[in-house]
Design an enzyme around this catalytic site. Structure first.
Site, PDB file in Angstrom:
ATOM      1  N   LYS A  13      48.209  45.354  41.667  1.00  0.00           N
ATOM      2  CA  LYS A  13      48.769  43.205  42.163  1.00  0.00           C
ATOM      3  C   LYS A  13      49.898  43.143  41.891  1.00  0.00           C
ATOM      4  CE  LYS A  13      44.221  42.802  39.421  1.00  0.00           C
ATOM      5  NZ  LYS A  13      44.004  42.768  38.173  1.00  0.00           N
ATOM      6  N   TYR A  53      36.304  39.512  43.652  1.00  0.00           N
ATOM      7  CA  TYR A  53      36.010  38.934  42.457  1.00  0.00           C
ATOM      8  C   TYR A  53      34.625  37.715  42.012  1.00  0.00           C
ATOM      9  CZ  TYR A  53      40.138  40.794  41.140  1.00  0.00           C
ATOM     10  OH  TYR A  53      40.997  41.946  41.001  1.00  0.00           O
ATOM     11  N   ASN A 116      47.561  41.341  35.112  1.00  0.00           N
ATOM     12  CA  ASN A 116      48.285  42.634  34.576  1.00  0.00           C
ATOM     13  C   ASN A 116      47.878  43.760  35.181  1.00  0.00           C
ATOM     14  OD1 ASN A 116      45.525  42.211  35.928  1.00  0.00           O
ATOM     15  ND2 ASN A 116      44.089  42.793  33.917  1.00  0.00           N
ATOM     16  N   HIS A 119      44.071  47.123  38.964  1.00  0.00           N
ATOM     17  CA  HIS A 119      42.686  47.269  38.745  1.00  0.00           C
ATOM     18  C   HIS A 119      42.067  48.067  38.895  1.00  0.00           C
ATOM     19  CE1 HIS A 119      38.715  45.328  40.279  1.00  0.00           C
ATOM     20  NE2 HIS A 119      38.491  46.725  41.092  1.00  0.00           N
ATOM     21  N   GLU A 130      33.840  48.138  46.592  1.00  0.00           N
ATOM     22  CA  GLU A 130      35.155  47.898  46.262  1.00  0.00           C
ATOM     23  C   GLU A 130      35.383  48.246  48.091  1.00  0.00           C
ATOM     24  OE1 GLU A 130      35.948  47.972  41.864  1.00  0.00           O
ATOM     25  OE2 GLU A 130      35.022  45.926  41.727  1.00  0.00           O
TER      26      GLU A 130
HETATM   27  P1  IDP Z   1      39.406  44.241  34.813  1.00  0.00           P
HETATM   28  O1  IDP Z   1      40.316  43.817  35.351  1.00  0.00           O
HETATM   29  O2  IDP Z   1      39.700  44.818  33.636  1.00  0.00           O
HETATM   30  O3  IDP Z   1      37.855  45.101  35.113  1.00  0.00           O
HETATM   31  P2  IDP Z   1      37.884  41.539  34.537  1.00  0.00           P
HETATM   32  O4  IDP Z   1      36.854  40.981  32.806  1.00  0.00           O
HETATM   33  O5  IDP Z   1      37.137  42.559  35.597  1.00  0.00           O
HETATM   34  O6  IDP Z   1      38.589  42.619  33.885  1.00  0.00           O
HETATM   35  O7  IDP Z   1      38.783  40.570  35.640  1.00  0.00           O
HETATM   36  C1  IDP Z   1      39.190  40.338  36.403  1.00  0.00           C
HETATM   37  C2  IDP Z   1      40.420  40.109  36.483  1.00  0.00           C
HETATM   38  O8  IDP Z   1      40.153  38.393  36.595  1.00  0.00           O
HETATM   39  C3  IDP Z   1      40.971  40.838  35.649  1.00  0.00           C
HETATM   40  O9  IDP Z   1      42.189  42.082  35.609  1.00  0.00           O
HETATM   41  C4  IDP Z   1      42.463  39.675  35.127  1.00  0.00           C
HETATM   42  O10 IDP Z   1      43.255  39.878  36.784  1.00  0.00           O
HETATM   43  C5  IDP Z   1      41.897  38.206  35.291  1.00  0.00           C
HETATM   44  N1  IDP Z   1      40.624  37.774  33.581  1.00  0.00           N
HETATM   45  C6  IDP Z   1      39.621  38.701  32.679  1.00  0.00           C
HETATM   46  N2  IDP Z   1      39.675  37.755  32.234  1.00  0.00           N
HETATM   47  C7  IDP Z   1      40.808  36.477  32.129  1.00  0.00           C
HETATM   48  C8  IDP Z   1      41.255  35.259  31.786  1.00  0.00           C
HETATM   49  O11 IDP Z   1      40.194  35.317  29.985  1.00  0.00           O
HETATM   50  N3  IDP Z   1      41.958  34.817  31.774  1.00  0.00           N
HETATM   51  C9  IDP Z   1      43.205  34.782  32.999  1.00  0.00           C
HETATM   52  N4  IDP Z   1      42.727  36.171  33.760  1.00  0.00           N
HETATM   53  C10 IDP Z   1      41.497  36.715  33.527  1.00  0.00           C
HETATM   54 MG    MG Z   2      36.733  44.554  36.483  1.00  0.00          MG
END
Ligand code: IDP
Ligand code: MG
Length: 158
Positions: A13, A53, A116, A119, A130
């Site tokens: 990312k 997303y 984070n 992905h 994807e």
């Molecule tokens: P993942 O990337 O571990 O699969 P997901 O729940 O699919 O996690 O969420 C997609 C992305 O959305 C996350 O990697 C993160 O960047 C963002 N995200 C998820 N939950 C939150 C939140 O509660 N606050 C802010 N950003 C979030």
């Molecule tokens: Mg996810």
């Protein structure tokens, strides 16, 4: 039962690309033995971001997520290997870097759930979906010879 390799979609990312962590993160996956069969740097378009997303549409963090993923270049990859979908998720660690196990990419290189660094697809269906958002089939390198085969090909040997 025969083992079959899987494919998954991985993206480094923008926060990590901008900090110069591309090679470090790719190395984690290569060191595990996964093959990179597709690789490119790109700016995510609004259409790609929305498709990628779509499951999060309507959530409180959705707009910020879309802005984040489109805020700078990503490095998109298709990785191939045994149990690669689960394995990549393990190497990445939990979504929230504060919860992720030390030694995982998110624990080692990120601080906030929102930013984070990486992905990885969460299932075979997500992986296929994807991959098709970011790659055309002809962009994937699916055929290669190993060095032994090459060395033993004698036709043009001088
Ligand atoms: P993942 O990337 O571990 O699969 P997901 O729940 O699919 O996690 O969420 C997609 C992305 O959305 C996350 O990697 C993160 O960047 C963002 N995200 C998820 N939950 C939150 C939140 O509660 N606050 C802010 N950003 C979030
Ligand atoms: Mg996810």
């Amino acid at each position: 039962m025969a083992h079959t390799e899987e494919r998954t979609f991985v993206a480094i990312k923008p926060d990590a690309v901008i900090r110069g962590l591309t090679s470090t993160i790719i190395k984690r996956f290569e060191d595990k033995g996964y093959k990179i069969i597709g690789l490119k740097m790109l700016m995510v378009s609004p259409e790609q971001a929305a498709k990628h997303y779509e499951e999060h549409y309507g959530k409180p963090f959705y707009d910020r997520l879309i802005r984040y993923i489109s805020s700078g270049p990503i490095v998109a990859m298709v990785l191939q290997g045994y149990n690669v979908i689960k394995g990549v998720r393990q190497l990445m660690g939990a979504t929230d870097p504060a919860e992720a196990q030390v030694g995982t990419i998110r624990a080692d290189f990120a601080q906030l759930k929102e930013y984070n660094s990486v992905h990885g697809s969460d299932s075979a269906e997500s992986a296929e979906r994807e991959i098709s958002i970011y790659f055309n089939p002809e962009e994937l390198c699916t055929e290669w010879k190993n060095m032994t085969e090459l060395v033993t090909e004698k036709e043009d040997f001088i």
